[in-house]
Enzyme design. Sequence first.
Site, PDB file in Angstrom:
ATOM      1  N   ARG A 160       1.830   6.655  16.761  1.00 31.39           N
ATOM      2  CA  ARG A 160       1.616   7.578  15.253  1.00 31.39           C
ATOM      3  C   ARG A 160       1.412   9.010  16.142  1.00 31.39           C
ATOM      4  O   ARG A 160       2.432   9.292  14.610  1.00 31.39           O
ATOM      5  CB  ARG A 160       0.372   7.264  15.461  1.00 31.39           C
ATOM      6  CG  ARG A 160      -0.426   6.038  14.928  1.00 31.39           C
ATOM      7  CD  ARG A 160       0.182   5.516  13.948  1.00 31.39           C
ATOM      8  NE  ARG A 160      -0.071   4.024  12.941  1.00 31.39           N
ATOM      9  CZ  ARG A 160       0.532   2.738  12.975  1.00 31.39           C
ATOM     10  NH1 ARG A 160       2.115   3.094  13.559  1.00 31.39           N
ATOM     11  NH2 ARG A 160       0.562   1.736  12.991  1.00 31.39           N
ATOM     12  N   ASP A 219       0.825  -1.062   0.344  1.00 26.33           N
ATOM     13  CA  ASP A 219       0.195  -0.407   0.130  1.00 26.33           C
ATOM     14  C   ASP A 219       0.507   1.612  -0.056  1.00 26.33           C
ATOM     15  O   ASP A 219       0.648   2.107  -0.677  1.00 26.33           O
ATOM     16  CB  ASP A 219      -0.440   0.274   1.148  1.00 26.33           C
ATOM     17  CG  ASP A 219      -2.356  -0.865   1.119  1.00 26.33           C
ATOM     18  OD1 ASP A 219      -2.962  -0.701   0.213  1.00 26.33           O
ATOM     19  OD2 ASP A 219      -2.340  -1.962   1.766  1.00 26.33           O
ATOM     20  N   ASP A 230      -5.469   5.233  12.688  1.00 31.68           N
ATOM     21  CA  ASP A 230      -4.438   5.588  12.576  1.00 31.68           C
ATOM     22  C   ASP A 230      -4.424   6.890  11.968  1.00 31.68           C
ATOM     23  O   ASP A 230      -3.124   8.044  12.025  1.00 31.68           O
ATOM     24  CB  ASP A 230      -3.520   4.701  11.692  1.00 31.68           C
ATOM     25  CG  ASP A 230      -3.157   3.647  13.244  1.00 31.68           C
ATOM     26  OD1 ASP A 230      -2.961   3.923  14.699  1.00 31.68           O
ATOM     27  OD2 ASP A 230      -2.596   2.558  12.286  1.00 31.68           O
ATOM     28  N   SER A 274      -4.047  -8.177   8.985  1.00 28.43           N
ATOM     29  CA  SER A 274      -3.222  -7.089   9.169  1.00 28.43           C
ATOM     30  C   SER A 274      -2.498  -6.517  10.337  1.00 28.43           C
ATOM     31  O   SER A 274      -2.859  -6.552  11.298  1.00 28.43           O
ATOM     32  CB  SER A 274      -3.936  -5.665   8.849  1.00 28.43           C
ATOM     33  OG  SER A 274      -3.826  -4.417   9.369  1.00 28.43           O
TER      34      SER A 274
HETATM   35  N1  ARG Z   1      -6.268  -0.833  17.025  1.00 25.19           N
HETATM   36  C1  ARG Z   1      -5.418  -1.359  17.418  1.00 25.19           C
HETATM   37  C2  ARG Z   1      -4.910   0.948  17.564  1.00 25.19           C
HETATM   38  O1  ARG Z   1      -5.623   1.282  16.878  1.00 25.19           O
HETATM   39  C3  ARG Z   1      -4.839  -1.262  16.289  1.00 25.19           C
HETATM   40  C4  ARG Z   1      -4.585  -0.522  14.992  1.00 25.19           C
HETATM   41  C5  ARG Z   1      -3.776  -1.223  14.269  1.00 25.19           C
HETATM   42  N2  ARG Z   1      -3.829  -2.390  14.172  1.00 25.19           N
HETATM   43  C6  ARG Z   1      -3.469  -3.578  13.183  1.00 25.19           C
HETATM   44  N3  ARG Z   1      -3.561  -4.645  12.465  1.00 25.19           N
HETATM   45  N4  ARG Z   1      -2.960  -2.957  11.452  1.00 25.19           N
HETATM   46  O2  ARG Z   1      -4.131   1.537  17.314  1.00 25.19           O
END
Ligand code: ARG
Length: 401
Positions: free
Chosen positions: A97, A16, A126, A177
């Site tokens: 982040r 991506d 994110d 993911s």
């Molecule tokens: N749900 C978690 C958060 O919002 C992780 C997000 C990323 N997770 C992932 N499997 N790509 O902090």
Amino acid sequence: MGRATKVVLAYSGGVDTSVCIPYLKEEWGVEDVITLAADLGQGEELGPIKEKALTSGASISLVEDVTEIFVKDYAFPAIQANALYENRYPLGTALARPLIAKILVEAAEKYGADAVAHGCTGKGNDQVRFDVSIAALNPNIKVLAPAREWGMSREETIAYGEKFGIPTPVKKSSPYSIDRNLLGRSVEAGPLEDPWTEAEEEIYLMTKAIADTPDQPEYVEITFEQGLPTHVNGKALSPVALITELNDVVGRHGVGRIDMIENRLVGIKSREIYESPALLVLIQAHRDIESLTLTKDVTQYKRGIEETYSQMVYNGQWYSPLKMALDAFIEKTQERVSGTVRIKLFKGTANIVGRKSNESLYAPDLATYGADDTFDHKAAEGFIYVWGLPTRIWSEKVRGN
Ligand code: ARG
């Protein structure tokens, strides 16, 4: 005119974010794409990523190791805040982040870019964390999020990439993911989308299955100074070494897994599997040393602050004024939060079995049930009379006498 001239793109090396490079140039008229990969101690070789960005069309490919800053300035304050979103998730992904946003903005300023970009879709947390953090750090920088707009399926994304020489993932891509850094792993999607389906053992990398854990318990001692972990088993460790060591020790006893349904900021419930061995045990231990060293009212008042703090970190408000004010509160509370906690690890459990501190507020002569008790029992009577007076008056009224 394109949407921007020069863009710094947050880059992971995956399909991506790789496709974002030609997409920004071809579809949105960007002239220069500079990629920036953050090393957050994910234990992955980032060298090939550098190459990959360049062959995908980046003009400059940056890799920045920010693991130490990540632990010191992002994870450690969260430990002092005992931060657990919805009482369970220790925020491993969420904490990364704002730091990535910070280095994106710094790179944009350094290279004279007019925008930064990320590969987040429109459904997750994110994107919010990136966009809001970037706006807080430099409100003049535009944020581009191609994957939020392009509407391509996985197959279409791969096909689009192939046109620009981005190789199709060799191994059949995992249905999951996964986000990972030194603090932990977050796994979602694929079979996990059914909340009733148990996660396969193979998704776990940092924590052992109970069947494979040692048959003897292991004790580990964690020392805190002013709310910050400094020693493991009496040995002084740097922040990164301390997390690395605890991930290892705690994970090998099968401790640190979370399987939960969480409420995303965008209103969706999602099922996530986390493993975060060091961070979870550190929060548990930190809370315990606080129980010994903070007064009753600070301990209880801080619980509410912690809840707000956790929500703010989850919801992308790391650099917001309220969050910074809460930081100041939390920091003040930590002045005397020093001492050592003893934890017993065994077959998927971590139990605190002892704690000690030079700052301890535990008064043995008051607490004891033995002969050397100094507590004034008679004083309790008058106290209870006054304490219970409102309830007594109410009861008399209700009963009509
Ligand atoms: N749900 C978690 C958060 O919002 C992780 C997000 C990323 N997770 C992932 N499997 N790509 O902090």
